[in-house]
Design an enzyme around this catalytic site. Structure first.
Site, PDB file in Angstrom:
ATOM      1  NE  ARG A 134      -3.330  -2.308   2.725  1.00  0.00           N
ATOM      2  CZ  ARG A 134      -3.306  -3.478   3.628  1.00  0.00           C
ATOM      3  NH1 ARG A 134      -2.001  -3.417   4.075  1.00  0.00           N
ATOM      4  NH2 ARG A 134      -3.998  -4.310   3.642  1.00  0.00           N
ATOM      5  CE  LYS A 138      -6.617  -0.812   4.632  1.00  0.00           C
ATOM      6  NZ  LYS A 138      -7.821  -1.452   4.031  1.00  0.00           N
ATOM      7  CG  HIS A 163      -5.272   0.210  -3.524  1.00  0.00           C
ATOM      8  ND1 HIS A 163      -4.597   0.465  -2.366  1.00  0.00           N
ATOM      9  CD2 HIS A 163      -5.869  -0.760  -3.288  1.00  0.00           C
ATOM     10  CE1 HIS A 163      -4.674  -0.520  -1.592  1.00  0.00           C
ATOM     11  NE2 HIS A 163      -5.738  -1.319  -1.955  1.00  0.00           N
ATOM     12  NE  ARG A 198      -3.038  -3.733  -1.384  1.00  0.00           N
ATOM     13  CZ  ARG A 198      -2.303  -4.435  -0.102  1.00  0.00           C
ATOM     14  NH1 ARG A 198      -1.208  -4.687  -0.188  1.00  0.00           N
ATOM     15  NH2 ARG A 198      -3.090  -5.208   0.533  1.00  0.00           N
ATOM     16  CG  HIS A 213      -6.029  -8.940   1.441  1.00  0.00           C
ATOM     17  ND1 HIS A 213      -6.048  -9.354   0.085  1.00  0.00           N
ATOM     18  CD2 HIS A 213      -5.662  -7.655   1.184  1.00  0.00           C
ATOM     19  CE1 HIS A 213      -6.226  -8.301  -0.670  1.00  0.00           C
ATOM     20  NE2 HIS A 213      -5.645  -7.245   0.025  1.00  0.00           N
ATOM     21  CE1 TYR A 236      -6.530  -6.998  -6.732  1.00  0.00           C
ATOM     22  CE2 TYR A 236      -6.446  -8.533  -4.611  1.00  0.00           C
ATOM     23  CZ  TYR A 236      -6.596  -7.146  -5.282  1.00  0.00           C
ATOM     24  OH  TYR A 236      -6.021  -5.945  -4.681  1.00  0.00           O
TER      25      TYR A 236
END
Length: 309
Positions: free
Chosen positions: A149, A173, A255, A258, A281, A290
């Protein structure tokens, strides 16, 4: 109690107890401010399910995206659950609030050929030796090569990168740390930046500091033109300028690199759980988007190439 006062106390709880990121807390504040505007002077204890439904209906009528409605529903449910636990409301009015289903939108992805062409152009520009060009090349090679990110990129310190092993330690995150790999092109670009560009940027910043600019950063891996840590806004501008044409949108952000990295990994046969771990994730379902991108690209190729399509 008015909802504004309760919302401030809730935000403090999110920061101090749940230790959520500043961006997440800002999103909660924004959602609850919108709710406060919708209910007006109504006391917190007087808000019921019909008020909440009317709030979401108004948001729908003004054209808010489904993802925004889903987030606001989640914010209201978390807020009122906390308020009930704190004794601020006699009952939780959000228990029967239904979360709108999010519409599935496929992320913007550049083809592998388009990414190669864009990065080759950056390589050629960096070969001229300009410190900013060298930094830009290193930044985008790392964004795409490691699939990180923009906040993770800008937060990297020099000690977080191991060029010999081709890894970077990033803080994702929820303050979760992970180690991600990157390839030889990113390693070469970073090596050239560290030896030929970063010292020049620091020296340039020191001269500027004498005229009142901030002191250059000692720890930050990527430096801005004034010597401080490179900021997300500068990376957004860089991506829009250099990668936007490859994706076909001038509003493309970091993004997209990514998204492209994840899709190209899956196209090349990478394991889904390995991609999940690399991207950081929490849920495998987030990574599975994806696979839909890869499937859509396969369908497009089939329609173009198969005689029975």
């Amino acid at each position: 109690m008015q909802i504004e006062r309760a919302a401030e106390a809730f935000a403090a709880h999110l920061e101090r107890v749940r230790r959520l990121s500043p961006a997440t807390v800002r999103a909660y504040r924004s959602d609850l401010a919108d709710l406060a505007d919708a209910v007006g002077d109504l006391e917190l204890a007087g808000i019921d399910i019909e008020h909440l439904r009317d709030w979401l209906w108004r948001a729908t009528k003004r054209g808010d995206a489904r993802s925004t409605l889903a987030r606001r529903t989640s914010s209201a449910r978390s807020f009122f659950a906390w308020a009930h636990d704190e004794g601020l409301v006699p009952a939780d009015p959000s228990l029967r609030l239904v979360t709108p289903k999010r519409g599935r939108t496929l992320p913007q992805v550049a083809t592998a050929d388009a990414m190669r062409d864009a990065l080759d152009a950056l390589t050629a520009a960096a070969a001229e030796g300009d410190p900013i060009a060298l930094r830009d090349h290193a930044a985008l090679e790392l964004l795409y090569g490691a699939g990180i990110r923009v906040s993770e990129l800008c937060g990297l310190d020099i000690g977080d990168v191991d060029l010999d092993r081709g890894t970077a330690r990033v803080l994702g995150k929820g303050s979760k740390e992970r180690v991600v790999p990157f390839g030889a092109p990113a390693s070469r670009a970073l090596g050239a930046y560290l030896t030929r560009a970063r010292p020049a940027l620091r020296e340039r910043a020191k001269r500027g500091a004498a005229g009142g600019d901030p002191e250059p950063s000692d720890r930050a891996l990527l430096l801005g033109a004034r010597g401080g840590r490179l900021g997300p806004r500068a990376v957004y501008d860089l991506v829009a300028r250099t990668i936007g044409p490859a994706v076909g949108s001038s509003s493309v952000g970091p993004h997209a690199l990514r998204h492209s990295a994840a899709t190209h990994l899956l196209d090349g046969g990478a394991d889904l759980r390995a991609v999940q771990e690399m991207l950081g994730h929490a849920s495998l379902g987030t990574t599975q988007i994806y696979t839909h991108v890869s499937s859509e690209r396969l369908r497009q190729s089939y329609r173009l190439a198969h005689p029975r399509a």
